[in-house]
Enzyme design. Structure first.
Site, short mmCIF file in Angstrom:
data_model
loop_
_atom_site.label_atom_id
_atom_site.label_comp_id
_atom_site.label_asym_id
_atom_site.label_seq_id
_atom_site.Cartn_x
_atom_site.Cartn_y
_atom_site.Cartn_z
N HIS A 108 58.52 24.33 24.38
CA HIS A 108 59.53 24.67 23.39
C HIS A 108 60.46 25.77 23.88
CE1 HIS A 108 55.92 23.11 21.30
NE2 HIS A 108 56.84 22.37 20.70
N ASP B 190 57.21 28.71 25.34
CA ASP B 190 55.93 28.24 25.87
C ASP B 190 56.24 27.14 26.88
OD1 ASP B 190 56.44 25.96 24.35
OD2 ASP B 190 54.99 26.44 22.79
N SER C 120 57.75 19.41 16.44
CA SER C 120 57.55 20.85 16.63
C SER C 120 58.83 21.61 16.94
CB SER C 120 56.54 21.09 17.76
OG SER C 120 56.96 20.44 18.96
#
Length: 391
Positions: A322, A319, A38
C-alpha cells in the site's frame, strides 16, 4: 498461460457538457459512497472479529489525525482525499460501525473491505466483505435509510458519486497464490462481467455518477520485488494491464447499457508508474522497499507496533503493498483535477461533481489507441498524450 498483449489503452474523448447557468455547488449533492479493497478500507474490517486483514494498529495511522483507524497506510487513503476535494465535511463513516445511520449517512458511507475482490470466493477464508456484499449493504440497508431521511432520494442518488477501487486481489487469489495454471483472459472476462452486474444494480437503484480507479502496477510493489531479486514482476503487471484495458474498453458499453450514467476512469496504474519511473518529480526517493518494518520476507503488512521510517514523505510504499498518504494524495488529486486523458478520462471528478441532471451530454465516445507499449517491467513507455477540455 496465454500471452498478454503489451498495450496500454488511452482515451480520446469528445465530451460536451451544457450546465444550467447556476453554480454547481448550489445544486449538486455532496455525497460519496466507496466500494473496494484495502486501498480504501477505512475501518470496516475492524468490526470483523475473525479476520487479520486489518490496519487498526500502529504504525498504521501515524500521520492520521485519529491515529490507527483501519486505514492501511500512514495517513489518508484515496477515498479520504477525494472526499476532501468534493467538500465532504467529515471523514466518511464505515458501514460496519453500528452508528452509521440516520443523518450520519447523508454525505456518504464507506463499504470497502481489505482483502475484498470482485469474486465472492476471493480470500473467503479471511471473512472479508466481497464487492457483491458491499453493494448489497448499500441497497438493502443504506438506501432504505436514505429514503427515510430525504424528501427526494432519487435526486440525491443521481448526484451522489459512487467510487470503486477493486480487482487486484482476485488475481492474487486465483492466479498468484495458487500452483494451478491460470487463464488470465478467462479470469478477466469473468471479473469484468461480475463488476458490471454490481454497477448495474446501483444504476437500477438510481446511481448515475461512477468513478472507477483501475489497478496499480502491483508487480512493482515491495512485496513483489522482494520475491524477484528487487525487480518488478512483469507477469503481475501484465495481469493488471489486461484487467485495466478490459475495464477501460467497457466504458462505452456501460454508457449504452446504463443511459444517463457518467463514468470517470482513473488510471491508477499509469499514475503510480510515473512515480516509479520519475520519482524525483513527485518528491519521492524510495520506491522499492516499504517505509514500515515488515517482519518476514513473505510478509506484506507492517509489524504490529513496529517501527516506521521517519521521513515518510519520500517513500512510495508504506508497507509492501500500500502506498503512502503522499502518493494517495497525488493519485486522488489527479483524479479530481487532471486534464490528462492518460490519468483520468473522459472528464475529471471535479467536472463530474459539477454536473447536474439538467445537463445534456453529447458526443461521448471512448476511442482507444495504444501507446508505444510496455517496458520489460510491464510499465508503460511514454507515448502520445491527449489533453481534453470540458466546457
Amino acid at each position: 498461460m496465454k500471452a498478454i498483449p503489451n498495450l496500454l489503452l488511452l482515451s480520446l474523448v469528445h465530451f460536451i457538457v451544457f450546465l444550467k447557468p447556476v453554480k454547481a455547488e448550489q445544486t449538486a449533492v455532496k455525497a460519496l459512497f466507496v466500494f473496494g479493497d484495502s486501498f480504501v478500507d477505512s475501518g470496516n474490517n475492524n468490526y470483523i472479529e475473525d479476520t487479520d486483514a486489518k490496519g487498526d494498529y500502529p504504525p498504521y495511522g501515524v500521520d492520521f489525525p485519529l491515529g490507527p483507524t483501519g486505514r492501511i497506510t500512514n495517513g489518508r487513503n484515496p477515498a479520504d482525499v477525494l472526499a476532501e476535494h468534493l467538500g465532504i465535511p467529515d471523514y466518511l463513516p464505515v458501514f460496519n460501525n453500528p452508528q452509521t445511520k440516520g443523518g450520519r449517512i447523508l454525505h456518504g458511507v464507506n463499504y470497502a473491505s481489505a482483502g475484498a475482490g470482485i469474486l465472492d470466493t476471493t480470500f473467503v477464508a479471511w471473512h472479508i466483505i466481497p464487492l457483491s456484499h458491499q453493494v448489497e449493504n448499500f441497497l438493502n440497508v443504506t438506501l432504505p435509510e436514505l429514503e427515510a431521511e430525504l424528501n427526494d432520494a432519487s435526486h440525491f442518488m443521481s448526484h451522489a458519486i459512487f467510487m470503486f477501487v477493486i480487482g487486484g486481489n482476485d488475481y492474487n487469489y486465483v492466479c498468484f497464490e495458487s500452483s494451478d495454471s491460470c487463464d488470465f483472459e478467462e479470469l478477466t472476462s469473468i471479473l469484468i462481467g461480475n463488476y458490471t452486474v454490481q454497477l448495474e444494480k446501483l444504476y437500477s437503484a438510481g446511481a448515475r455518477k461512477f468513478v472507477l480507479y483501475n489497478i496499480q502496477p502491483s508487480g512493482c510493489s515491495p512485496g513483489s520485488r522482494i520475491q524477484n531479486d528487487g525487480q518488478c514482476v512483469k507477469e503481475y503487471n501484465d495481469a493488471m494491464v489486461l484487467f485495466n484495458n478490459h475495464l477501460n474498453a467497457s466504458l462505452d458499453d456501460f454508457t449504452v447499457d446504463m443511459p444517463g450514467s457518467v463514468f470517470v476512469y482513473v488510471n491508477t496504474y499509469n499514475i503510480i508508474s510515473q512515480v516509479i519511473d520519475e520519482p524525483a518529480s513527485f518528491g519521492i526517493e524510495v520506491i522499492n522497499v516499504s517505509c514500515c518494518y515488515v517482519e518476514s520476507t513473505k510478509g506484506l503488512t507492517c509489524e504490529e507496533y513496529g517501527s516506521s521510517c521517519s521521513n515518510r514523505s519520500i517513500y512510495l510504499y508504506y508497507d509492501r503493498v500500500h502506498p503512502t498518504e503522499k502518493v494517495y494524495n497525488s493519485l486522488s488529486t489527479r483524479a479530481y483535477l487532471s486534464n490528462l486523458s492518460s490519468e483520468v478520462h473522459p472528464i475529471n471528478v471535479k467536472t463530474l461533481a459539477n454536473i447536474t441532471f439538467n445537463t445534456t451530454l453529447c458526443n461521448v465516445s471512448y476511442k482507444l489507441w495504444p501507446v508505444e507499449g510496455l517496458n520489460n517491467k510491464g510499465l508503460p513507455i511514454s507515448g502520445q498524450e491527449e489533453l481534453w477540455t470540458a466546457s
